[in-house]
Structures are given as structure tokens and as C-alpha cells.
Design an enzyme around this catalytic site. Sequence first.
Site, PDB file in Angstrom:
ATOM      1  N   ASN A   3      -6.271   5.968  15.573  1.00 38.97           N
ATOM      2  CA  ASN A   3      -7.552   5.860  16.312  1.00 38.97           C
ATOM      3  C   ASN A   3      -7.912   7.183  16.797  1.00 38.97           C
ATOM      4  O   ASN A   3      -9.323   7.552  16.996  1.00 38.97           O
ATOM      5  CB  ASN A   3      -7.507   5.077  17.789  1.00 38.97           C
ATOM      6  CG  ASN A   3      -7.654   3.660  17.630  1.00 38.97           C
ATOM      7  OD1 ASN A   3      -7.526   3.156  16.096  1.00 38.97           O
ATOM      8  ND2 ASN A   3      -7.534   2.605  18.283  1.00 38.97           N
ATOM      9  N   GLU A   4      -7.129   8.346  16.943  1.00 38.00           N
ATOM     10  CA  GLU A   4      -7.587   9.696  17.045  1.00 38.00           C
ATOM     11  C   GLU A   4      -8.425  10.212  16.010  1.00 38.00           C
ATOM     12  O   GLU A   4      -9.561  10.693  16.023  1.00 38.00           O
ATOM     13  CB  GLU A   4      -6.402  10.601  17.259  1.00 38.00           C
ATOM     14  CG  GLU A   4      -6.000  10.577  18.880  1.00 38.00           C
ATOM     15  CD  GLU A   4      -5.079   8.938  18.913  1.00 38.00           C
ATOM     16  OE1 GLU A   4      -4.790   8.538  17.919  1.00 38.00           O
ATOM     17  OE2 GLU A   4      -4.845   8.840  19.870  1.00 38.00           O
ATOM     18  N   GLN A  16       0.909  -1.210   0.129  1.00 37.49           N
ATOM     19  CA  GLN A  16      -0.008   0.072  -0.083  1.00 37.49           C
ATOM     20  C   GLN A  16       0.769   1.258  -0.079  1.00 37.49           C
ATOM     21  O   GLN A  16       1.822   1.292   0.764  1.00 37.49           O
ATOM     22  CB  GLN A  16      -0.784  -0.099   1.065  1.00 37.49           C
ATOM     23  CG  GLN A  16      -2.072   0.917   1.250  1.00 37.49           C
ATOM     24  CD  GLN A  16      -2.715   0.976   2.753  1.00 37.49           C
ATOM     25  OE1 GLN A  16      -1.941   0.595   3.769  1.00 37.49           O
ATOM     26  NE2 GLN A  16      -4.143   0.967   2.754  1.00 37.49           N
ATOM     27  N   GLY A  17       0.647   2.035  -0.939  1.00 41.35           N
ATOM     28  CA  GLY A  17       1.454   3.390  -0.947  1.00 41.35           C
ATOM     29  C   GLY A  17       0.526   4.603  -0.509  1.00 41.35           C
ATOM     30  O   GLY A  17       0.299   5.457  -1.341  1.00 41.35           O
ATOM     31  N   SER A  48       0.744   6.455   3.174  1.00 41.59           N
ATOM     32  CA  SER A  48       1.609   7.368   3.681  1.00 41.59           C
ATOM     33  C   SER A  48       2.731   7.752   3.134  1.00 41.59           C
ATOM     34  O   SER A  48       3.494   7.032   2.462  1.00 41.59           O
ATOM     35  CB  SER A  48       1.983   6.821   5.214  1.00 41.59           C
ATOM     36  OG  SER A  48       0.871   6.452   5.883  1.00 41.59           O
ATOM     37  N   GLU A  75     -10.590  -1.271   4.904  1.00 39.86           N
ATOM     38  CA  GLU A  75      -9.571  -1.675   5.819  1.00 39.86           C
ATOM     39  C   GLU A  75      -9.933  -1.333   7.145  1.00 39.86           C
ATOM     40  O   GLU A  75      -9.501  -2.237   7.981  1.00 39.86           O
ATOM     41  CB  GLU A  75      -8.527  -0.791   5.541  1.00 39.86           C
ATOM     42  CG  GLU A  75      -7.059  -0.725   6.385  1.00 39.86           C
ATOM     43  CD  GLU A  75      -5.878   0.039   5.687  1.00 39.86           C
ATOM     44  OE1 GLU A  75      -4.865  -0.540   6.208  1.00 39.86           O
ATOM     45  OE2 GLU A  75      -6.237   1.054   5.186  1.00 39.86           O
TER      46      GLU A  75
END
Lengths: 330, 377
Positions: free
Chosen positions: B360-361, B125-126, B128, B245
Site C-alpha cells: 500500500n505504500e 505468479q512469478g 517477486s 490485480e
Amino acid sequence: MDFALTEDQVALRDTVRELLAAQCPPDVVRAAWPAGEPAALDGLWDALATMGVFGAAVPEEAGGLGLDETDLVPLLEEFGYAAVPLPVAETATVVAPLLAAAGDQRLPAVLSGATRVALAGADRLVPYGARADLVLVLTDTQARLVAPEPEPVLPTVDGSRALTRLSDATGELVTDDPELVSSARHRAELATSAQLVGLGRRMLDLTVEYVGQRRQFGVPIGSFQAVKHHLADALLRIEIAAPAVHAAGWALARRRPSRATDVSMAVVLASEAAQDVARAAIQCHGAIGYTVEYDLHLYAKRTWALAAGCDVDAHLDRLAGALDLKEEPA
Amino acid sequence: MELTDTPTEAAFRAEAREWLRASVPATPLPSGDTREGFARHVEWEKQLFAARWAAVSWPARYGGRDASLWEWLIFEEEYYAAGAPQRVTQNGIFLLAPTLFDFGTPAQQDLLLPRIAAAEDLWCQGWSEPEAGSDLAGITSRAVRDEAAGGWRLTGQKTWTTRGAFCTHLFGLFRTDPAAQRHRGLTYFLVPLDTPGVTVRGFGRLDGDEGFAEVFLNDVFVSDSAVLGGVNEGWRVAMATTGSERGLTLRSPGRFLSAADRLVELARSRRLSPRSRDRVVRSWINAQAYQLFTLRQVSELLAGRQPGARSSLNKLFWSELDIDLHATALDLLGPAAELDGPWSRGFLFALSGPIYAGTNEIQRNIVAERVLGLPRA
């Protein structure tokens, strides 16, 4: 596999929801408090009786709607959401089905609402005891109906429940069939759990509305992350507890072998979720949440009162036993 | 309402259980997030594919079984209960493929899906970048149109790319319109990692495995067929993937139910303090509760109500649950908890849960704004 509410379940829940929105607004809950006017509750009781709610889980041939615990859970959530200040959940979930199963002659008067029955909890404490004609007492082996002596209303966190303590729990035997008694106890636990889910939803709704309007620093306080995170967690707690409560209802209805532990799970999840939501709700309201003029306290106090009777320790014991976990000798 | 298997579901469960019993390696494979372990896991994936268990919910023509969502959950339950290996094809099967089904051209679907299921193409997965993590729309890697060559030239850097050093392909977002606002002007690209100009450098994660990589792209040419879902449509397309996801497809309840069972197993083998006993019971309850939450969600989904932003609730819950299950096990292990073992390794891995797939924030912000309707900052 199918865990969706049926159309009938949704329709019945919505009918009850509308009735309670009209007949059990916060003012009616307030009327049940000591300084209030309890006559304001009669209309609510009669309306629920007329709708047939008391006989929801009574077989049709005995004058009920012939539903089961799976169908009851959505209704019980509504009773909690409205903080109904009468033993409605107890009657529909525990008293009426038990009287029906025991073939008790008092059933028709209970279904019509003519006879009000309260349900004794631990320590012979009786929520709504001061408003009841009879009190159902469940011991480990028996169900007894007691015509209570007039007892003083006890000072309690939730003044809307007209709590009394039975001085004499002798009464007369309804049944000592262990199956019926244990079912009744499980149903009582289910009723508490489902109401706590509903109470959690109510407190969260009130809070979401409030933080969307209340402005500080020039913006709604609901735009602050600290507030958002409290409420996101509160929603998560409720959304995790609710399916477990419904599944416990299904397990009771189907008499699944796991039903006792399923109910225990429901009690633990729902009681702790609702108490956490109460805290978040009060915190996010700020000072207004700490008043009796604002409605939030009605639902928070009902939450604490119901949670107080939950005995989470006993349920954790039951679960640990079912999982075959051994504690070290003290 | 029916919380037990139908006869068809029961038959499906029995078939899966039997195959897994006969096929799951007796000794656990080395971690799939190491080079050696990855290769062993790819062999396992090929074995799954050959028996049509790699992607049970996919259409048969792509190697699946046309299984229902219920059957998929059942397979996951049986898979983890059998102690089967981690899925190193996860990014392709559970993250890219749902997007391909929704946005891919028939040609892309026919070409890519069977290769994903067969573990021939191994996708990473690209998303970040060094300066764009939670703030995903802040990415700066760009794709410049090469009209003459009929394609795009990609330049930039991706990072925290799980198993990037071992994979063959990368899907990711690149900025195609630098003048557009942040969320606009992004495009979803499919990039073979052996294309000239791509450099991949693996590096160690907290758990010690070389599971991370950074991917450098320097004037990497890809053709138009590498665009998934339309030029400048990348944000919308990518959000569909992150929905998968966060929610169900990445983390079905099966793995947590199995971890909870292993935890109870561990707890039964010793005398517990009241504190530890309650901890075990509560962890176990939460695993059951997540399953019931999921069953409710699938029922809603089948009734036509998409979870949407509610999938952030899943992510919040399973990521905390995973840590809790492992921390509870370490608590029971006492001094032995510091030694290498499945629980200590699982604990380190679980710590990544509240970070990846959107911290999670960020998930709490999403729940508050898009489920509860609280005002944006």
C-alpha cells in the site's frame, strides 16, 4: 445498471462551475466575512438566479428546471467547491422544492432571487440568517417560514456564513405533510454531504498545487513520501465518499425504501472525509496553511461549520437501527 | 442513472443465484491454500466451468458467457453471498487472462484460455524475488537466448508464489537484456512447472497454510511461444496485469459485501457496546461505499475512461476494508477470537492484502504521482 453522469448533468455542472469560478473566487468568499463588503455578493446571487439554479429541482410547470436530486448532487459539489457564501444550496435543494410541493405563493419570488430564504439548522442556528428575508424552519412534523427579527451575527468559525440564532421560530406553517417535511430534511442532509465533497476537492486541489511548488531541501515538498501519502489518502477519502453521496441523491429521487439510510451513509462518509482532508491540507501546507491570508482557511472553516451541523451520531443511530443492531442497556 | 438491475441483469442474477444455491458445497471446503484443499477446490472449479460460470465475462468460445462487466459484478456478488469457495484459479482467470486477451497471439489465446477456464492449467505468479519485492524492476532472474534450440533458457529464483507448490504453470518476468535500463530488457514468460530444471518448494504463511512457494529455475528451456507480448516488452505487459490485480478484477465488492453481511449477522446475535455497534456500522458503511465506488468506476470504464493508476485507489481501500471487517468481527467475538475459525483465519489472510499486489505504500506513491500529479522523488 448505470452510474455515470449524463451529458446533460455534465453540461449543467460545467456551466455552474464556470460561473462560480468567475463570480465566486476566494475574494468573494472573503467579502462575506464580517470585515468584508457583502454588496460584492449581490452579483453572485443574481447570476445564479438568472441561470435558474434556484429552481433546478422545481417542476417545469412551477417555473423550475424540472431536475431531481440526482441532477442536483454535481451542482451541490460545485457550491461546496466554491464555498458559496449564500444560502444557494439550501434554496435549490430544500426551500424551492418544498415551496413548490406545498403550492406556496412565495415560490416565484424565491426563484427570481427577490426573496432570500435561509434554512435553520439545529439549535435554531441559521447560516446566512443575517442575509435572509425569511427563514425556513423544519421540525419533525412541520415546515414553517419565519420573518426573522433582526438578530446579531454570532461569532463563529466560518465568518462568511453570517450566522444568527432565531429568537422566535413560530412564523407561519408551510406544510405539515410528513412526507414533504421528511423529504426536505433528507434533502438538507444531502446538500450538506455534497458540499462537503466539493470542499474536500477544493482543499485537495489547493494542496496539490502548493506542494508541487513549495521547495525545501532543494526539492518540491510534494516529492516527499510523507506528503504524498497524506494526499493519496485524502483523495481516497473523497473518491469513496462522492459516489455514496450521489447514490443517496439517486435514492431520494427514486424514493427508494433505503433512502434514509443511504443519506445517513452519505453524511457520515462525506463529513468525516472532508474533515480529514482539511487536516491533511493544513498539515501539508505547513505554516502558510495556518494563516488567514492564504485561501485554504476559507474552505477548511466552511468544512468545519457544515460538519458541525451533521450530527454523525444520529446518523449512526439511524444506520444501526436499520441494520437491527441492539445496544446493551446502559 | 440507474442503480438497479435491468431485466436482463435481473435474469442473469436469478440464474446465477439458483445455480449457486443448488451447487455450492454445504460444508465449506478445506482451505485452497493447502494441498488437500487445493485439489478439492480444483474439482469445484471444474464444476463451475462445466456450467459456464468459471469466467462469465469471457467469450463463449473460451468457456465464458460474454457477460457484461455489470453481470460479472452481479455474479461475484451472488458468488460470495452464496458462501462459495475461494477461487484457486484466480491467478489464471483474473491476472494472466486479461494480459493474454491484450497481448497474446491468437495461437496463445486459443491454446491457453480454455485450459485456464477449465482449471486444467493452474497458474501461479512469478513476480517477486528475494531481492525484488516492491522494487519489482530490480529482478535478476534471467532468460538467455538459445538460438540453436529456438527458445530461451531461464535461470533464477522467484518467491512468495501463492499456491506455487500446487500449480502447474508460472507466469513471470525475466531479464532478457542485462545491458538495458531496469524497466527495459524484461520479458514476460509462460513456464510449465514440470519443465526440467524447475524446483518448487512450498512453505508456510502467517496463517499456517503451505500457501507460499519459492520457485528455483536452473537453465530451464522454453520455446519462443512461451514469450507473452514481445521480447523486452515485459514491463509494459506486466503492468497491464498488475492494473487488473489492484483494481476490480482481483477484488470485486461482492466478497466484502458478503463479509459485511456476515459481520452484521454476527452482531445481531449479541448485545453490543456503543463502541462495538459503531464499529460494525462503520465497517458495513465502508463495504457499501466500496461497491458504489466500483459501480462508478465501471460506468466510467464503459464510457471509455480506463481507471489506469486509479485502480490503486481500489487496492488501498479494499485491503484496509478487509482487515477492518475481520478485526471488527474478532472484537465482537471477545475471548473466542483467539480460537481457530473463519473470522480469525480471514483476519490473518486479510493482513496480506496491504502487502501483495504492490504494498500500500507503493500504491500511495502511485496515486500521488500518477493521479494527483505530484513530483517524483
